[in-house]
Design an enzyme around this catalytic site. Structure first.
Site, short mmCIF file in Angstrom:
data_model
loop_
_atom_site.label_atom_id
_atom_site.label_comp_id
_atom_site.label_asym_id
_atom_site.label_seq_id
_atom_site.Cartn_x
_atom_site.Cartn_y
_atom_site.Cartn_z
N ARG A 1 14.95 16.44 -6.77
CA ARG A 1 13.92 16.06 -5.79
C ARG A 1 14.42 14.96 -4.87
NH1 ARG A 1 8.11 15.19 -8.34
NH2 ARG A 1 7.83 14.70 -6.15
N ARG B 1 -1.00 6.17 -9.69
CA ARG B 1 -0.82 6.25 -8.24
C ARG B 1 -2.11 6.56 -7.48
NH1 ARG B 1 5.31 8.38 -7.20
NH2 ARG B 1 5.20 6.90 -5.50
N PRO B 2 -3.03 5.61 -7.44
CA PRO B 2 -4.30 5.82 -6.74
C PRO B 2 -4.10 5.91 -5.22
CG PRO B 2 -4.09 3.53 -7.46
CD PRO B 2 -2.91 4.27 -8.02
N ILE B 3 -5.13 6.36 -4.50
CA ILE B 3 -5.02 6.45 -3.04
C ILE B 3 -6.15 5.65 -2.35
CG2 ILE B 3 -3.80 8.65 -3.06
CD1 ILE B 3 -6.43 9.98 -2.15
N ASP B 4 -6.75 4.74 -3.12
CA ASP B 4 -7.87 3.97 -2.56
C ASP B 4 -7.50 3.20 -1.29
OD1 ASP B 4 -6.21 2.61 -4.46
OD2 ASP B 4 -7.56 0.89 -4.40
N LEU B 5 -6.29 2.66 -1.22
CA LEU B 5 -5.90 1.87 -0.04
C LEU B 5 -5.78 2.76 1.20
CD1 LEU B 5 -3.13 -0.35 -1.70
CD2 LEU B 5 -5.52 -0.95 -1.28
N ARG C 1 3.87 14.00 -4.28
CA ARG C 1 2.98 12.89 -3.95
C ARG C 1 3.09 12.52 -2.45
NH1 ARG C 1 -0.74 8.61 -5.28
NH2 ARG C 1 -0.19 7.00 -3.82
N ILE D 1 5.65 -2.53 -10.36
CA ILE D 1 5.03 -1.66 -9.35
C ILE D 1 4.30 -0.48 -10.00
CG2 ILE D 1 5.41 -0.34 -7.21
CD1 ILE D 1 6.25 -3.27 -6.88
N ASP E 1 12.55 1.86 -7.74
CA ASP E 1 13.29 3.13 -7.84
C ASP E 1 14.68 2.96 -8.46
OD1 ASP E 1 11.16 4.50 -6.83
OD2 ASP E 1 11.97 4.76 -4.82
N CYS F 1 0.77 10.86 -11.09
CA CYS F 1 2.04 11.53 -11.30
C CYS F 1 2.72 10.90 -12.49
CB CYS F 1 2.91 11.48 -10.05
SG CYS F 1 3.76 9.95 -9.82
N LYS G 1 15.62 10.06 1.53
CA LYS G 1 14.43 10.86 1.21
C LYS G 1 13.17 10.19 1.72
CE LYS G 1 12.12 11.08 -3.27
NZ LYS G 1 10.92 10.42 -2.93
N ASN G 2 13.02 8.91 1.38
CA ASN G 2 11.75 8.25 1.70
C ASN G 2 11.57 7.99 3.19
OD1 ASN G 2 11.17 8.37 -0.98
ND2 ASN G 2 11.34 6.18 -1.38
C1 UD1 Z 1 6.81 4.82 -2.13
C2 UD1 Z 1 8.09 5.57 -2.38
C3 UD1 Z 1 8.52 5.44 -3.82
C4 UD1 Z 1 8.61 3.98 -4.23
C5 UD1 Z 1 7.31 3.25 -3.88
C6 UD1 Z 1 7.40 1.74 -4.12
C7 UD1 Z 1 8.04 7.39 -0.79
C8 UD1 Z 1 7.94 8.85 -0.58
N1 UD1 Z 1 7.89 6.97 -2.05
O1 UD1 Z 1 5.78 5.41 -2.93
O2 UD1 Z 1 9.81 6.05 -3.97
O3 UD1 Z 1 8.82 3.90 -5.63
O4 UD1 Z 1 6.98 3.45 -2.49
O5 UD1 Z 1 8.47 1.20 -3.40
O6 UD1 Z 1 8.29 6.62 0.12
N2 UD1 Z 1 -1.38 1.63 -4.81
C9 UD1 Z 1 -2.74 1.48 -5.00
N3 UD1 Z 1 -3.58 2.15 -4.17
C10 UD1 Z 1 -3.13 2.97 -3.17
C11 UD1 Z 1 -1.74 3.13 -2.98
C12 UD1 Z 1 -0.88 2.43 -3.82
O7 UD1 Z 1 -3.17 0.75 -5.89
O8 UD1 Z 1 -3.95 3.55 -2.44
C13 UD1 Z 1 -0.44 0.93 -5.71
C14 UD1 Z 1 0.42 1.88 -6.53
O9 UD1 Z 1 -0.21 2.31 -7.70
C15 UD1 Z 1 1.64 0.99 -6.81
C16 UD1 Z 1 1.75 0.13 -5.56
O10 UD1 Z 1 0.48 0.19 -4.91
O11 UD1 Z 1 1.37 0.15 -7.90
C17 UD1 Z 1 2.82 0.58 -4.58
O12 UD1 Z 1 2.62 1.94 -4.26
P1 UD1 Z 1 3.09 2.53 -2.86
O13 UD1 Z 1 3.88 1.48 -2.13
O14 UD1 Z 1 1.91 3.11 -2.17
O15 UD1 Z 1 4.09 3.68 -3.29
P2 UD1 Z 1 4.24 5.11 -2.63
O16 UD1 Z 1 4.03 5.03 -1.17
O17 UD1 Z 1 3.45 6.09 -3.42
#
Ligand code: UD1
Length: 417
Positions: free
Chosen positions: A398, A121-125, A92, A327, A305, A116, A22-23
């Site tokens: 899913r 799950r922020p998107i700041d990065l 997401r 995480i 996961d 979620c 999936k990922n």
């Molecule tokens: C992806 C996977 C998910 C897996 C996760 C961690 C997909 C579709 N999903 O999710 O199955 O559980 O990796 O291996 O591939 N974070 C921030 N700011 C950001 C983005 C992330 O602080 O802008 C934090 C998140 O809250 C979390 C950590 O970084 O604590 C890791 O998140 P991230 O690796 O981005 O996970 P996803 O890509 O959402």
């Protein structure tokens, strides 16, 4: 069909073929947008997140057709950069369309993907990195607007190895003017799969599989055929289910090299594993041993996961286990459901639990509250004596193509109703 009924207490026996990842599938489908041509992505799992990504691509103007076990995506007529809010809200990972669409069009409008069920799950990065590449962001009436007159390469250091942010940077980077140097990239194998697809299309990415990627921008990309690798999380789920039930199974196509941390855990729990090019043979112990501590980490550490599945198995461990989730902050919603089955779990902190192994679980009425926790309840149901019902299984669908069919192939008594 949103419930699963399991008559447990049966050791898994037999063999099953592991579905496509999936990922890996989701960002690769997003990447098909960049070519403006036709790509055939083989071995796509038939799961609801992939269906949702296919409809998002259609809503952007792509033609997307299932052909055998793959998706044919023609992105020659993409016109609009506006994404259907309902599909974005439901998934997401629609976020990876942000980088892809910025690579293709100069403007994107999408609903803010927001939090979620497993955490905020922020998107700041994602935003900070894309801003460095020349993208401007605005928020208007709950919608996120991103535009870039000129997408350019940049030197980016991720303060945290986010999988999604790494993917967005790669997707934007291959289309940007100049090179992007990314330090602190996430190492998850699905990122390497995305890079390999892009390489097949004609992109140039150096350092694949490492935390330093050099993405050479501005090359013309072409449509191509690509095969999605097997899903390491699905393989890990069945592997741990075998440990929990004391079974003996063969996981065809299971990617042993991507499951090192899970394999180590399974061995410490008393499992015996044998590897071949075709997959992994697993033999479970009579009763799983409790390992002292399980801590999730970014790849190659133990995957978040599979944390819930490991937790489910340790409820019947011989001894105590501390499980720490590093995480996501809200990944213990399964605890109260496992308690209904007789599990003894103490919540020490929001992200830390103590599991005191009990000799047996009993069947109960439970509810899945998120994807991986739902799969873990199915595993607990296999281990328990009597009948377990898991409701809310739309979450499980899913990520798992057909968990009941797969587990039935392994001798489980399980149906979806
Ligand atoms: C992806 C996977 C998910 C897996 C996760 C961690 C997909 C579709 N999903 O999710 O199955 O559980 O990796 O291996 O591939 N974070 C921030 N700011 C950001 C983005 C992330 O602080 O802008 C934090 C998140 O809250 C979390 C950590 O970084 O604590 C890791 O998140 P991230 O690796 O981005 O996970 P996803 O890509 O959402």
């Amino acid at each position: 069909m949103d419930s699963i009924h399991i008559w447990g207490g049966v050791a898994l026996q037999g063999e099953v073929c592991i579905q496509g990842s999936k990922n890996a599938t989701l960002p690769i489908l997003a990447a098909t947008l960049l070519t403006g041509e036709c790509s055939y992505i083989k071995n796509c799992p038939r799961i609801s997140d992939v269906y949702a990504m296919a409809s998002l691509l259609r809503s952007l103007g792509c033609t997307v057709i299932w052909q055998e076990n793959g998706l044919l995506v023609d992105s020659s007529s993409v016109k609009r950069g506006e994404m259907c809010s309902e599909a974005v809200r439901g998934m997401r990972s629609s976020l990876c369309l942000l980088g892809a669409m910025l690579g293709r069009c100069s403007e994107v409008v999408m609903e803010h993907p927001g939090g979620c069920v497993i955490g905020s799950r922020p998107i700041d990065l994602h935003i900070a990195a894309l801003e460095q590449m020349g993208v401007e962001f605005r928020e208007e009436a709950g919608m996120l607007k991103a535009s870039a007159d000129r997408l350019h390469g940049a030197e980016i250091t991720l303060p945290k190895p986010s999988v999604g942010a790494t993917e967005n940077i790669i997707l934007a980077g291959v289309m940007a003017e100049g090179d992007t140097i990314l330090e602190g990239a996430a190492l998850e194998p699905e990122i390497a799969a995305l890079c390999r697809y892009l390489e097949h299309c004609g992109a140039c990415i150096e350092g694949i599989g490492s935390s330093r990627l050099v993405i050479r921008g501005g090359r013309t990309l072409y449509g191509t055929d690509f095969e999605v690798p097997a899903d390491r999380i699905v393989a890990g789920t069945y592997l741990l289910a075998c440990i929990g039930t004391g079974g003996s199974i063969f996981l065809e196509r299971a990617p042993g090299d991507e499951l090192e941390a899970v394999i180590k855990l399974a061995e410490r729990m008393g499992g015996k594993l044998y590897f071949s090019e075709e997959g992994i043979y697993v033999q479970g112990p009579d009763r799983p041993k409790s390992v002292e501590r399980i801590e999730t980490a970014t790849y190659p550490g133990f995957p978040t996961d599979l944390q819930s599945v490991a937790l489910a198995v340790e409820t019947m461990g011989e001894g105590d286990t501390i499980i720490e989730e590093k995480i996501f902050e809200n990944r213990f919603r399964i605890v109260e459901e496992l308690r209904k089955m007789g599990a003894c779990i103490e919540q020490l902190e929001e992200t830390r639990v103590l599991v005191r192994g009990v000799p047996a679980l009993h069947g109960a009425e439970t509810e899945a509250k998120e994807l991986r926790g739902g799969a873990a309840l199915a595993v607990a149901g296999l281990m328990a004596q009597g009948k377990t019902c898991v409701s809310g299984c739309l979450y499980i669908y899913r990520g798992y193509e057909n968990i009941c069919r797969d587990l039935r192939e392994l001798g489980a008594r399980i149906i979806s109703v």
